[in-house]
Design a protein around this motif. Structure first.
Motif, mmCIF file in Angstrom:
data_model
loop_
_atom_site.group_PDB
_atom_site.id
_atom_site.type_symbol
_atom_site.label_atom_id
_atom_site.label_comp_id
_atom_site.label_asym_id
_atom_site.label_seq_id
_atom_site.Cartn_x
_atom_site.Cartn_y
_atom_site.Cartn_z
ATOM 1 N N HIS A 1 9.659 52.995 107.832
ATOM 2 C CA HIS A 1 9.143 53.453 106.546
ATOM 3 C C HIS A 1 7.895 54.287 106.845
ATOM 4 N N CYS B 1 6.671 55.558 99.892
ATOM 5 C CA CYS B 1 7.296 55.515 101.199
ATOM 6 C C CYS B 1 7.673 56.953 101.542
ATOM 7 N N GLN C 1 9.253 58.075 104.214
ATOM 8 C CA GLN C 1 10.295 58.184 105.229
ATOM 9 C C GLN C 1 11.586 57.647 104.614
ATOM 10 N N CYS D 1 14.431 55.672 103.894
ATOM 11 C CA CYS D 1 14.625 54.377 104.544
ATOM 12 C C CYS D 1 15.811 53.598 104.009
ATOM 13 N N HIS E 1 15.113 54.034 98.629
ATOM 14 C CA HIS E 1 13.879 54.629 99.139
ATOM 15 C C HIS E 1 12.995 55.155 98.007
ATOM 16 N N MET F 1 10.712 52.698 96.300
ATOM 17 C CA MET F 1 9.768 51.934 97.122
ATOM 18 C C MET F 1 8.340 52.401 96.887
HETATM 19 CU CU LIG Z 1 10.676 52.859 102.893
#
Ligand SMILES: [Cu+2]
Length: 254
Positions: free
Chosen positions: A179, A214, A216, A218, A222, A225
């Motif tokens: 992440h 976040c 990245q 993931c 995502h 997040m």
């Molecule tokens: Cu993430």
């Protein structure tokens, strides 16, 4: 600060952020200069090698070695920039951590798809952690037999807070996949990698409730997040931590 507004950058709420905004500005200036330089050269070449002046292509090409020497000089110049300035400056700025006793120290563990955090509690010492203790209710793998773990504070998921104008040291890691811990107003961005605990430091200068995103990709949630990172005045922070320590789930790990 002025530069931040001029560039239409997000709200700036951390001490080092003006240097980052400055860097982004100077990179843009450099790119603009390169663009103008290369465009000028391109136009010159279009004109200089026009068909009316060069009816026949020259198959021998350039014979002088001037361009090789220029390229060699550019390589040396860039090596000096990188090894002489960039690397030592990075070591000075990024690796020089504030003292732990003068900072708010947090351990941040990302997971699909939320942010966990942990504070050391009144004794200022984090309970020992070991991957063998990790399970659904113990994201940090905290050793339930370590007395230092008893007063650790674990706020609810996606909720973190720090006092304003005091350095923060955040140790970033992940339980599952990669992440990335990102808070725009604080100009903070660090990948959260399983198996690595990477410390970062920054000093928030403005009170407010900022979103942790976040950064990245993931997994399928995502986008979902996100957490909240609140910068309080010292008094409100103490109250917040006190409240969280009473409702903390750290005690339930015994
Ligand atoms: Cu993430």
């Amino acid at each position: 600060m002025e530069l931040t507004k001029l560039l239409g950058m997000p709200l700036l709420a951390a001490e080092h952020g003006k240097d980052m905004d400055g860097l982004i500005f100077y990179v843009h200036v450099l790119m603009a200069l390169l663009f103008a330089g290369w465009m000028a050269y391109f136009i010159y070449v279009l004109f200089r090698f026009r068909k009316s002046r060069n009816p026949q292509a020259d198959h021998a090409g350039v014979k002088s070695h001037a361009s090789s020497y220029i390229e060699g000089a550019v390589v040396i110049f860039e090596a000096v920039l990188l090894l002489g300035f960039a690397v030592p400056l990075w070591a000075k700025v990024a690796d020089k951590f504030p003292a732990e006793k003068d900072s708010t120290v947090i351990r941040v563990t990302a997971q699909q798809f939320a942010w966990n955090s942990r504070y050391p509690g009144k004794d200022g010492v984090f309970g020992k952690q070991n991957p063998k203790f990790v399970n659904a209710s113990n994201a940090f793998g905290v050793d339930p037999n370590d007395p230092a773990a008893k007063d650790d504070v674990v706020p609810p998921l996606n909720e973190m807070a720090v006092p304003v104008n005091k350095p923060v040291i955040a140790h970033i890691t992940s339980m599952d996949v990669i992440h990335s811990f990102k808070i725009y107003p604080l100009r903070v961005n660090q990948d959260a990698t399983p198996g690595l605990r990477v410390p970062i430091h920054f000093t928030p200068t403005k009170e407010g409730k900022y979103q942790i995103v976040c950064a990245q990709l993931c997994g399928n949630s995502h986008y979902f997040m996100k957490g909240y990172f609140t910068v309080y005045g010292q008094k409100e922070y103490d109250e917040w931590l006190d409240k969280k320590s009473k409702s903390s789930s750290a005690g339930s790990l015994e």
